[in-house]
Scaffold this active site. Structure first.
Site, PDB file in Angstrom:
ATOM      1  CG  LEU A 213     -11.570   4.700   0.953  1.00 47.05           C
ATOM      2  CD1 LEU A 213     -12.888   3.987   1.212  1.00 47.05           C
ATOM      3  CD2 LEU A 213     -11.483   5.991   1.758  1.00 47.05           C
ATOM      4  CG  ASP A 214      -3.442   2.489   2.977  1.00 50.53           C
ATOM      5  OD1 ASP A 214      -2.803   2.096   1.989  1.00 50.53           O
ATOM      6  OD2 ASP A 214      -3.142   2.185   4.149  1.00 50.53           O
TER       7      ASP A 214
ATOM      8  CD  GLU B  11      -3.669  -0.956  -0.642  1.00 49.92           C
ATOM      9  OE1 GLU B  11      -2.612  -1.556  -0.926  1.00 49.92           O
ATOM     10  OE2 GLU B  11      -3.770  -0.199   0.338  1.00 49.92           O
TER      11      GLU B  11
ATOM     12  CG  ASP C  10      -5.893 -11.302  -7.977  1.00 51.16           C
ATOM     13  OD1 ASP C  10      -5.133 -11.112  -7.009  1.00 51.16           O
ATOM     14  OD2 ASP C  10      -6.803 -12.146  -7.972  1.00 51.16           O
TER      15      ASP C  10
ATOM     16  CG  HIS D 242       0.006  -9.947  -7.990  1.00 47.63           C
ATOM     17  ND1 HIS D 242       0.679  -8.778  -7.710  1.00 47.63           N
ATOM     18  CD2 HIS D 242      -0.641 -10.297  -6.841  1.00 47.63           C
ATOM     19  CE1 HIS D 242       0.452  -8.438  -6.446  1.00 47.63           C
ATOM     20  NE2 HIS D 242      -0.341  -9.344  -5.902  1.00 47.63           N
TER      21      HIS D 242
ATOM     22  CG  HIS E 281       2.364   3.639  -3.414  1.00 45.29           C
ATOM     23  ND1 HIS E 281       1.034   3.501  -3.756  1.00 45.29           N
ATOM     24  CD2 HIS E 281       2.450   3.264  -2.112  1.00 45.29           C
ATOM     25  CE1 HIS E 281       0.348   3.099  -2.693  1.00 45.29           C
ATOM     26  NE2 HIS E 281       1.178   2.934  -1.687  1.00 45.29           N
TER      27      HIS E 281
ATOM     28  CD  GLN F 196       2.490  -4.817  -5.906  1.00 43.69           C
ATOM     29  OE1 GLN F 196       3.448  -5.582  -5.828  1.00 43.69           O
ATOM     30  NE2 GLN F 196       1.377  -5.011  -5.207  1.00 43.69           N
TER      31      GLN F 196
ATOM     32  N   GLY G 137       7.984   0.470  -4.486  1.00 41.00           N
ATOM     33  CA  GLY G 137       8.658   0.888  -3.260  1.00 41.00           C
ATOM     34  C   GLY G 137       8.857  -0.206  -2.246  1.00 41.00           C
TER      35      GLY G 137
END
Length: 585
Positions: free
Chosen positions: A247-248, A285, A311, A314, A379, A381, A383
């Site tokens: 789920l975007d 997401e 997290d 990153h 995609h 991180q 794109g």
């Protein structure tokens, strides 16, 4: 019967057409017994028949908001598609739980030279040999133009015709299940794309005056819109045999009702799973660091299966690259990698310098680690970098190998981005193919201006509308045969196999993971780490000198990215290397 929800229309007319676009007949729809803006007519359409709606006597034909197929794109007529006509061969498919799995994220249009679902089916053996368990497809719903990331979709029920349409999608899912692979479909319910969005002409699908980052907010105050979303989710899982939905950007779902849309969706999906007798998963997401999403409903949560962990990404990205700009700044802290490995969230109520405020909440200790999907590349991180450069563009082969070890020994559910497993040299850039000149111009100029504000040279930012931007982003499969790509691919295969062999690597209790930092005062990309996962130890040296680690007397080397020196009860790692040690199985 044909029906449509169109409360904004004073009249609705159905037009039937030939494949060439000539009108065959027209039929008036009437308000039906459901009320609330539903219109219907006793008309039976044949499989594949073209049709569309005329609203309030206007001449412009509009596709069906619930169209299953758009043979001529999102601006053309719909075509009747009956999903039940497909002869499935997956009757023995029992599904796959996410726990213990490895996810592989890909974009249909750039995964193969052909960019189709049938071509993707032809590459499934590569994924089986790699050892992944779940294939996650970026959105495939119908969008304007030829190529797109998929997040500009406007007809959520239809599969993009350029990928092969819904019939090819069924063939792909059936082929995946035959090879033991579960299918995860990325869906977008928080906004609609800028081209071909005719839904507001039918009804209040969007909120007036309330926007997300990508456009007008979806109107979750309207019960029919909520049902439109839930029914779409059930369509993928029930009619197309999908195993999970990603789920975007659920943080962009503005919902003040109770229960929250996500809880309502989870309840309906759980009921469908019981009916079908196989597990169905919902993966969110979210940038909220809010455990409510994945907590059980009896504990006050929404009951989603899992969520992505930005997290973790990153923390690992900073450790590998040393980049500390923007949202990476806080993750230069020595405790970043230990905290995300042992507790899930880095920002769990702590101050976020990027946001300028405290952010997140603690993840309860009893939440199993597999509910967090962890990745070193995805995609977004890749794109959403100015040049769409992968880690392979800036890291040495030795550091790429370390990235593989960190990703596939993480406490969460690891996810790979297509081509990562061999260190693909191709970028993955932001591309669009909007047909409207003004929209194409605005998209290109907006992208350049965005990165110019961050200090990038505008000349280095690819034009998303340039066909070469799309072509550059295709994987080049022939490069796998090159020695350094081949070595990395072999490492990924070994690591995924080890994850299956050693239960320590899929232990759901994060308390059993202990991370120690060596050279904590060094630059973030020049530290060493000891990650103990039960009886196994993952030793990582990102410093510029050899680092010695103590090991148990019965420890043996299970995986090494470079040749290491073993002396008695210690292991010496050269710079930019990693090793996994532990007792024999």
């Amino acid at each position: 019967m044909i029906d449509v929800w169109a409360p904004r229309a004073g009249s609705v007319r159905l037009r039937r057409l030939t494949p060439a676009g000539a009108t065959v007949s027209e039929h008036d729809l009437a308000p039906d017994a459901r009320g609330d803006g539903w219109w219907s007519a006793e008309v039976e359409l044949a499989e594949g028949e073209r049709y569309g709606f005329l609203l309030d006597g206007r001449a412009d034909l509009r596709p069906d908001p619930r169209s299953r197929r758009q043979p001529r794109g999102v601006h053309g007529p719909s075509a009747l598609f009956d999903a039940s006509r497909f002869e499935w061969t997956d009757a023995r498919w029992e599904g796959r739980q996410l726990a213990g799995g490895v996810v592989y994220e890909l974009h249909v249009g750039t995964f193969t030279p052909e960019g189709t679902l049938d071509a993707l089916s032809g590459r499934l053996d590569h994924l089986v040999d790699l050892g992944v368990t779940h294939i996650e497809l970026l959105p495939v719903n119908a969008f304007s133009g030829t190529w797109n990331w998929g997040y500009d979709g406007v007809l959520w029920y239809a599969v993009h015709e350029g990928y092969g349409g819904p019939a090819a999608y069924q063939r792909f899912v059936d082929a995946a299940h035959a090879r033991g692979l579960a299918v995860v479909q990325d869906v977008v319910y928080n906004h609609l794309g800028p081209s071909g969005n005719y839904l507001p002409e039918f009804g209040p699908y969007l909120r007036d005056g309330q926007n997300t980052t990508w456009g007008a907010s979806v109107n979750l105050d309207e019960p029919a819109v909520r049902e439109f979303i839930i029914e779409n989710a059930l369509m993928w899982l029930r009619d197309l045999h999908v195993d999970a939905l990603r789920l975007d950007a659920v943080h962009a779902l503005h919902d003040e009702r109770s229960p929250h849309l996500l809880q309502e969706l989870a309840e309906r999906v759980d009921a469908l799973a019981d009916e079908l007798g196989r597990p169905l998963s919902l993966i969110a997401e979210s940038d909220l660091n809010d455990p409510t999403l994945i907590l059980p409903r009896e504990a006050g949560g929404y009951g989603l299966t899992a969520q992505w962990s930005d997290d973790w990404h990153h923390a690992v990205h900073v450790a590998l690259t040393g980049e500390t700009e923007g949202y990476y700044a806080d993750f230069a802290a020595p405790e970043a990698l230990p905290k995300v490995s042992q507790g899930g969230f880095f920002h769990d109520g702590t101050f976020s310098s990027f946001r300028g405020r405290p952010h997140g909440s603690p993840l309860p200790e009893d939440v199993p680690a597999w509910r967090l999907v962890t990745f070193a590349q995805d995609h977004d991180q890749i794109g959403n970098r100015a040049e769409g450069d992968r880690l392979s563009a800036s890291l040495s082969p030795e550091r790429l190998a370390v990235a593989a070890v960190l990703t596939l020994t993480s406490p969460g559910t690891p996810m790979l981005f297509m081509g990562e497993e061999w260190g693909a040299s191709t970028p993955w850039q932001f591309f669009t193919s909007h047909e409207e000149p003004e929209l194409a111009k605005a998209t290109a100029e907006g992208r350049i201006a965005e990165f110019a504000r961050m200090g990038w040279d505008p000349a280095r930012v690819p034009d998303p509308q340039d066909p070469e931007t799309f072509r550059r982003s295709r994987l080049e499969w022939d490069e796998i045969a090159e020695p350094h790509h081949e070595r990395l691919l072999a490492l990924y295969r070994r690591l995924i196999a080890l994850r299956r062999e050693r239960p320590e690597l899929t232990d759901p209790d994060m308390a059993h993971t202990v991370v120690s930092v060596i050279d904590a005062e060094a630059a973030p990309q020049s530290r060493a780490y000891r990650i103990d996962r039960g009886a196994l130890s993952v030793l990582v040296n990102l410093t510029g000198a050899e680092v010695e680690f103590a090991v148990d007397a019965d420890a043996r080397i299970l995986v090494e990215t470079s040749e290491v020196s073993v002396t008695g009860r210690s292991v010496a790692l050269p710079p930019d290397s990693a090793v996994i040690v532990g007792p024999a199985a």
